[in-house]
Motif scaffolding. Structure first.
Motif, PDB file in Angstrom:
ATOM      1  N   VAL A  29       0.856  -1.186   0.000  1.00 28.58           N
ATOM      2  CA  VAL A  29       0.000   0.000   0.000  1.00 28.58           C
ATOM      3  C   VAL A  29       0.891   1.236   0.000  1.00 28.58           C
ATOM      4  O   VAL A  29       1.994   1.227   0.554  1.00 28.58           O
ATOM      5  CB  VAL A  29      -0.965  -0.023   1.203  1.00 28.58           C
ATOM      6  CG1 VAL A  29      -0.220   0.108   2.524  1.00 28.58           C
ATOM      7  CG2 VAL A  29      -2.036   1.048   1.068  1.00 28.58           C
ATOM      8  N   SER A  31       1.414   5.242   0.882  1.00 29.07           N
ATOM      9  CA  SER A  31       0.966   6.372   1.714  1.00 29.07           C
ATOM     10  C   SER A  31       1.475   7.658   1.096  1.00 29.07           C
ATOM     11  O   SER A  31       2.683   7.787   0.825  1.00 29.07           O
ATOM     12  CB  SER A  31       1.525   6.257   3.136  1.00 29.07           C
ATOM     13  OG  SER A  31       1.091   5.056   3.716  1.00 29.07           O
ATOM     14  N   THR A  35      -5.463  13.137   0.067  1.00 30.68           N
ATOM     15  CA  THR A  35      -6.681  12.383   0.364  1.00 30.68           C
ATOM     16  C   THR A  35      -7.821  12.762  -0.587  1.00 30.68           C
ATOM     17  O   THR A  35      -8.903  12.208  -0.502  1.00 30.68           O
ATOM     18  CB  THR A  35      -7.138  12.626   1.816  1.00 30.68           C
ATOM     19  OG1 THR A  35      -7.251  14.042   2.017  1.00 30.68           O
ATOM     20  CG2 THR A  35      -6.137  12.060   2.804  1.00 30.68           C
ATOM     21  N   GLU A  54       4.640   0.656   1.471  1.00 31.27           N
ATOM     22  CA  GLU A  54       4.785  -0.474   2.408  1.00 31.27           C
ATOM     23  C   GLU A  54       4.526  -1.776   1.661  1.00 31.27           C
ATOM     24  O   GLU A  54       3.507  -1.924   0.984  1.00 31.27           O
ATOM     25  CB  GLU A  54       3.763  -0.319   3.542  1.00 31.27           C
ATOM     26  CG  GLU A  54       3.822  -1.462   4.531  1.00 31.27           C
ATOM     27  CD  GLU A  54       2.655  -1.419   5.519  1.00 31.27           C
ATOM     28  OE1 GLU A  54       1.954  -0.387   5.601  1.00 31.27           O
ATOM     29  OE2 GLU A  54       2.439  -2.456   6.177  1.00 31.27           O
ATOM     30  N   TYR A  56       3.841  -5.773   1.729  1.00 26.06           N
ATOM     31  CA  TYR A  56       3.270  -6.788   2.624  1.00 26.06           C
ATOM     32  C   TYR A  56       4.084  -8.081   2.548  1.00 26.06           C
ATOM     33  O   TYR A  56       4.682  -8.386   1.510  1.00 26.06           O
ATOM     34  CB  TYR A  56       1.844  -7.152   2.198  1.00 26.06           C
ATOM     35  CG  TYR A  56       0.839  -6.033   2.206  1.00 26.06           C
ATOM     36  CD1 TYR A  56       0.867  -5.014   3.159  1.00 26.06           C
ATOM     37  CD2 TYR A  56      -0.180  -6.030   1.245  1.00 26.06           C
ATOM     38  CE1 TYR A  56      -0.097  -4.019   3.148  1.00 26.06           C
ATOM     39  CE2 TYR A  56      -1.144  -5.035   1.234  1.00 26.06           C
ATOM     40  CZ  TYR A  56      -1.104  -4.032   2.185  1.00 26.06           C
ATOM     41  OH  TYR A  56      -2.045  -3.059   2.160  1.00 26.06           O
ATOM     42  N   TYR A  76       0.514   0.911  -9.753  1.00 23.81           N
ATOM     43  CA  TYR A  76      -0.478   0.942  -8.678  1.00 23.81           C
ATOM     44  C   TYR A  76      -1.879   0.953  -9.256  1.00 23.81           C
ATOM     45  O   TYR A  76      -2.094   1.248 -10.439  1.00 23.81           O
ATOM     46  CB  TYR A  76      -0.240   2.144  -7.747  1.00 23.81           C
ATOM     47  CG  TYR A  76       0.208   3.417  -8.423  1.00 23.81           C
ATOM     48  CD1 TYR A  76       1.538   3.587  -8.830  1.00 23.81           C
ATOM     49  CD2 TYR A  76      -0.686   4.455  -8.658  1.00 23.81           C
ATOM     50  CE1 TYR A  76       1.950   4.753  -9.458  1.00 23.81           C
ATOM     51  CE2 TYR A  76      -0.276   5.626  -9.277  1.00 23.81           C
ATOM     52  CZ  TYR A  76       1.045   5.768  -9.683  1.00 23.81           C
ATOM     53  OH  TYR A  76       1.457   6.914 -10.314  1.00 23.81           O
ATOM     54  N   ASP A 135      -3.609   8.745  -0.947  1.00 22.15           N
ATOM     55  CA  ASP A 135      -3.207   7.949   0.210  1.00 22.15           C
ATOM     56  C   ASP A 135      -3.995   6.632   0.206  1.00 22.15           C
ATOM     57  O   ASP A 135      -5.175   6.616  -0.150  1.00 22.15           O
ATOM     58  CB  ASP A 135      -3.523   8.754   1.482  1.00 22.15           C
ATOM     59  CG  ASP A 135      -2.917   8.114   2.703  1.00 22.15           C
ATOM     60  OD1 ASP A 135      -1.771   7.646   2.629  1.00 22.15           O
ATOM     61  OD2 ASP A 135      -3.610   8.085   3.742  1.00 22.15           O
ATOM     62  N   SER A 136      -3.333   5.552   0.541  1.00 19.48           N
ATOM     63  CA  SER A 136      -3.938   4.203   0.622  1.00 19.48           C
ATOM     64  C   SER A 136      -4.174   3.551  -0.737  1.00 19.48           C
ATOM     65  O   SER A 136      -4.941   2.590  -0.829  1.00 19.48           O
ATOM     66  CB  SER A 136      -5.254   4.215   1.407  1.00 19.48           C
ATOM     67  OG  SER A 136      -5.042   4.694   2.702  1.00 19.48           O
ATOM     68  N   THR A 137      -3.523   4.052  -1.769  1.00 17.87           N
ATOM     69  CA  THR A 137      -3.652   3.407  -3.085  1.00 17.87           C
ATOM     70  C   THR A 137      -2.931   2.050  -3.058  1.00 17.87           C
ATOM     71  O   THR A 137      -1.790   1.958  -2.600  1.00 17.87           O
ATOM     72  CB  THR A 137      -3.036   4.317  -4.176  1.00 17.87           C
ATOM     73  OG1 THR A 137      -3.840   5.486  -4.293  1.00 17.87           O
ATOM     74  CG2 THR A 137      -2.954   3.618  -5.519  1.00 17.87           C
ATOM     75  N   PRO A 138      -3.602   1.003  -3.547  1.00 16.80           N
ATOM     76  CA  PRO A 138      -2.969  -0.324  -3.532  1.00 16.80           C
ATOM     77  C   PRO A 138      -1.807  -0.430  -4.520  1.00 16.80           C
ATOM     78  O   PRO A 138      -1.865   0.126  -5.619  1.00 16.80           O
ATOM     79  CB  PRO A 138      -4.111  -1.264  -3.948  1.00 16.80           C
ATOM     80  CG  PRO A 138      -5.372  -0.486  -3.769  1.00 16.80           C
ATOM     81  CD  PRO A 138      -5.008   0.958  -3.985  1.00 16.80           C
TER      82      PRO A 138
END
Ligand code: SAM
Length: 167
Positions: A29, A31, A35, A54, A56, A76, A135-138
């Motif tokens: 993900v 950051s 937003t 980040e 996983y 992404y 923010d939080s885009t996979p």
């Protein structure tokens, strides 16, 4: 202008076929400071804000060696995009362009790509500049910038293949 999800004058939407499962898996993900699509840059810049990618598990081991590259290519999933427009009006003025002639986030498979400047690697986190996503885009994938990467595997015949008709 940036859209939320509205349709503009002369834009054309279609009914997409049922999705097929390509087996895509989000490997992390992103950051960023943004937003709202209204504030996100249209294209990232290498002197832009520091962003965090980040990774996983079980993919963290796959970061081995990335630190030697000054720039990485990041792919992404622009998860808030609509996916059904074939003609779009980026300027909202009634003039339309085919989706595949644009880098708009609105596309059948909303994949975004950016070349980012790698500022650091901290365990499973990459610190980069040059992103343009919410923010939080996979995260789908990352790889070295192709202009920096020299193939490690031996060459193959196709590497030397040319076409006499090529300009
Ligand atoms: N650099 C990528 C490319 O060229 O493939 C993306 C370019 S696209 C024009 C960037 C825009 O997509 C941003 O300005 C924002 O409006 C939109 N966007 C960013 N993240 C998004 C997300 N997660 N979902 C939907 N739209 C997003």
């Amino acid at each position: 202008m940036v859209r939320e999800n509205e349709i503009r004058q002369n834009e054309v939407s279609v009914t997409p076929p049922a999705p097929t499962d390509a087996g895509l898996t989000f490997i992390g993900v992103i950051s960023t400071p943004w937003t709202s699509r209204m504030e996100t840059p249209r294209q990232g810049r290498h002197d832009g804000p520091l962003c965090r990618i980040e990774i996983y598990e079980p993919w963290v081991a796959a970061l081995k060696g990335v630190e030697v590259f000054e720039r990485l290519e990041i792919l992404y999933w622009l998860h808030q995009s609509r996916r059904d427009l074939v003609l779009q009006s980026p300027a909202s003025n009634g003039e339309v362009h085919g989706t595949f002639s644009l880098r708009s986030p609105v596309r059948p498979n909303p994949i975004g790509t950016s070349i980012v400047k790698l500022e650091g690697v901290e365990g499973n986190v990459l610190l980069v500049r040059g992103l343009d996503c919410l923010d939080s885009t996979p995260l789908i994938d990352l790889k070295p910038d192709r202009t920096l990467f020299k193939p490690i595997a031996p060459p193959q015949p196709g590497d030397y293949q040319t076409d006499v008709n090529a300009p």
